[in-house]
Scaffold this active site. Structure first.
Site, short mmCIF file in Angstrom:
data_model
loop_
_atom_site.label_atom_id
_atom_site.label_comp_id
_atom_site.label_asym_id
_atom_site.label_seq_id
_atom_site.Cartn_x
_atom_site.Cartn_y
_atom_site.Cartn_z
CG ASP A 1 11.91 -9.57 76.65
OD1 ASP A 1 12.39 -10.18 77.61
OD2 ASP A 1 11.28 -8.51 76.76
CD GLU A 2 17.08 -8.73 72.37
OE1 GLU A 2 17.31 -9.43 73.40
OE2 GLU A 2 17.25 -7.50 72.35
CE LYS B 1 19.63 -10.69 76.15
NZ LYS B 1 18.31 -10.14 75.84
CB ALA C 1 17.67 -10.26 82.87
N GLY C 2 15.03 -11.73 82.20
CA GLY C 2 14.31 -13.00 82.30
C GLY C 2 14.73 -13.87 81.15
CG HIS C 3 18.15 -14.72 80.07
ND1 HIS C 3 19.49 -14.54 80.24
CD2 HIS C 3 17.70 -13.59 79.50
CE1 HIS C 3 19.83 -13.34 79.79
NE2 HIS C 3 18.76 -12.75 79.34
CB THR C 4 12.37 -18.58 78.80
OG1 THR C 4 11.73 -17.48 79.44
CG2 THR C 4 11.51 -19.83 78.93
CD GLN D 1 18.51 -5.79 81.42
OE1 GLN D 1 19.69 -5.52 81.60
NE2 GLN D 1 17.85 -6.60 82.21
CB THR E 1 10.95 -9.92 84.76
OG1 THR E 1 12.14 -10.52 84.26
CG2 THR E 1 11.22 -9.36 86.14
CB THR E 2 6.63 -7.62 84.56
OG1 THR E 2 6.68 -7.59 83.13
CG2 THR E 2 7.83 -6.88 85.12
CE LYS F 1 9.16 -16.40 70.51
NZ LYS F 1 8.31 -15.57 71.34
CG LEU F 2 12.32 -17.85 60.29
CD1 LEU F 2 12.40 -16.38 59.90
CD2 LEU F 2 13.32 -18.65 59.45
CB SER G 1 15.97 -20.41 67.26
OG SER G 1 15.02 -19.43 67.57
P1 IMP Z 1 14.38 -1.38 84.67
O1 IMP Z 1 15.54 -2.07 84.06
O2 IMP Z 1 13.56 -2.27 85.58
O3 IMP Z 1 14.74 -0.08 85.30
O4 IMP Z 1 13.36 -1.00 83.47
C1 IMP Z 1 13.68 -0.05 82.47
C2 IMP Z 1 13.11 -0.46 81.12
O5 IMP Z 1 13.80 -1.61 80.65
C3 IMP Z 1 11.62 -0.86 81.16
O6 IMP Z 1 11.03 -0.49 79.94
C4 IMP Z 1 11.68 -2.37 81.28
O7 IMP Z 1 10.50 -2.98 80.77
C5 IMP Z 1 12.87 -2.67 80.40
N1 IMP Z 1 13.56 -3.92 80.74
C6 IMP Z 1 14.40 -4.14 81.77
N2 IMP Z 1 14.87 -5.40 81.73
C7 IMP Z 1 14.34 -5.98 80.65
C8 IMP Z 1 14.50 -7.27 80.05
O8 IMP Z 1 15.25 -8.15 80.50
N3 IMP Z 1 13.79 -7.50 78.92
C9 IMP Z 1 12.99 -6.54 78.36
N4 IMP Z 1 12.83 -5.33 78.87
C10 IMP Z 1 13.51 -5.04 80.01
#
Ligand code: IMP
Length: 429
Positions: free
Chosen positions: A13-14, A16, A39-42, A225, A305-306, A336-337, A418
């Site tokens: 979540d940096e 990227k 992963a979640g890329h916005t 990640q 993602t969650t 995010k400065l 950014s």
């Molecule tokens: P998993 O990858 O779903 O097994 O989760 C393992 C750990 O990695 C948990 O703490 C997740 O919240 C974290 N995690 C997995 N993918 C991401 C991501 O894309 N961004 C931030 N945290 C992540």
């Protein structure tokens, strides 16, 4: 043109996605090499905000071909939903624009059920996984019983393989976790349908990348990640099950080391983490709300993602230096400065303290950070709104000093910053 690599220096979540988006405008190929739809890329383009979990975000550029390398684990439902979503936004996604490695592994509903069951069984020691079946899919891969994308090409056997896999998962669910079994037959039917839809996308992406590099084309490797979630070198066991590091690119794409050009680390101007695990510079209360945002904006610190609120804290120079070392970073992009504007002081952790000693580097990796207390340096903040700034000279002196300190602490130059979610909200350093 060589292979350039973008990785996260923190716990994911940096930001990227936006850096990949910027650099992929000039890349011929953009490749994911690790992880899955955890992963979640916005990416924000004008009024459109894309949230991508699996598809390489560079595919938004019409001239760029997306690759899902062998190091990725693929949940077909997510992939097909993203393909549909992108098409609805007018992005062409077809087998000429997206290639999937024959050696990438499938995630199944069995893996997701196992992920949930294992987390429940961990009780108070939960990792806080994304529940996407990532750990169980990589477990099957290393146990040499996983299902690879190439098996989708064998129509006569794929259905049987899926049924056998779900039956095996059911044994574990029932005997170890006392969880209701899954019905193998409809899942196998569904996956046979996915195979039909994905078949033409599957190929030897390792060879594709090799040939592209030999032709002088450019390839951008897009890490998911972050460094501190690496299976070996992260905050184990609070990690993911793949390698998000620059070195993960070689294994995860099937390419040798000789092609690597820039290794760009993306670091947020502060720090965040979702899920459990150590976080020495974590803050609570008003400052946390200030850094996290309220969730009103898509870029606030809530999981893509969650949807979980992220834990937030000050930038950790010790961990940043570690990320530079373990990835061999050549440069940093700070994101995010703008979020720090208005804070009277900006804190940065410059060392750790334990048992009366100060450590500027980790004595034994980041798995156990509990003995350490951060040593902070308080730097003057700035009030100016940075979102309209486009040049270094227009940044307030305090913001310039903060960036200079990040560069000094990390040992590598900050090449870009950014100051907002839009494509053009960047400052070249
Ligand atoms: P998993 O990858 O779903 O097994 O989760 C393992 C750990 O990695 C948990 O703490 C997740 O919240 C974290 N995690 C997995 N993918 C991401 C991501 O894309 N961004 C931030 N945290 C992540």
């Amino acid at each position: 043109m060589p292979l350039d690599i973008i990785v996260g220096t923190q716990w994911g979540d940096e930001g990227k996605g936006r850096v990949v988006d910027m650099l992929s405008a000039r890349a011929d190929y953009v490749a994911r090499f690790n992880g899955g739809d955890n992963a979640g890329h916005t990416v924000t383009v004008g009024t459109q905000t894309f949230k991508l979990h699996l598809t390489p975000s560079g595919i938004i550029h019409p001239n760029t071909i997306g690759i899902l390398g062998n190091g990725v684990v693929i949940y077909p439902e997510t992939l097909l939903a993203e393909i549909t979503m992108l098409r609805n936004y007018g992005v062409t996604v077809d087998p000429t624009r997206l290639r999937i490695s024959h050696a990438a592994h499938l995630i199944t509903p069995g893996h997701r059920a196992l992920d949930r069951a294992q987390e429940t069984a961990r009780g108070k020691d939960q990792i806080g996984t994304t529940g996407r079946g990532i750990g169980p899919a990589y477990t099957d891969k290393t146990a040499r019983r996983g299902i690879r994308m190439e098996e989708m090409l064998d129509e006569s056997d794929f259905h049987r393989r899926m049924v056998a896999h779900i039956e095996e998962v059911n044994q574990t669910l029932a005997r170890l976790y006392e969880v209701e079994p899954l019905d193998p037959s409809p899942i196998a039917d569904q996956y046979a349908d996915y195979a039909e839809k994905l078949r033409d996308y599957i190929g030897d992406t390792s060879a594709l990348v090799w040939e592209a590099l030999r032709r002088g084309q450019s390839v951008l490797a897009e890490g998911a990640q972050g460094t501190l979630l690496d299976l070996d070198h992260g905050t184990y066991p609070f990690v993911t099950s793949s390698s998000p590091l620059a070195t993960g690119v070689m294994g995860g794409l099937g390419i040798g080391v000789g092609h690597v050009g820039r290794v760009i680390g993306v670091t947020k101007a502060f720090q965040s983490r979702v899920g459990a695990g150590p976080f020495p510079t974590e803050v609570q209360g008003d400052t946390a709300v200030r850094l996290r945002g309220t969730g009103a904006n898509p870029w606030d610190e809530f999981g893509t993602t969650t949807g979980r609120p992220r834990r937030v804290g000050w930038l950790d120079g010790v961990l940043l230096r570690y990320a530079v070392r373990i990835n061999g970073l050549t440069e940093l992009v700070v994101t995010k400065l703008d979020v720090l504007s208005g804070l009277p002081e900006v804190r940065v952790c410059v060392a750790y303290r334990a048992n009366g000693r100060e450590y500027s580097d980790l004595p034994l990796g980041p798995a156990d950070l509990s003995p350490f207390e951060p040593v902070y340096e308080d730097m003057p903040g700035w009030d100016a709104d940075l979102t309209g700034v486009r040049s270094w000279g227009d940044l307030p002196a305090a913001a310039q000093n903060y960036l200079a300190r990040i560069s000094e602490l990390s040992g590598v130059p900050v090449c870009q910053v950014s100051v907002g979610p839009e494509r053009e909200q960047v400052v070249d350093v």
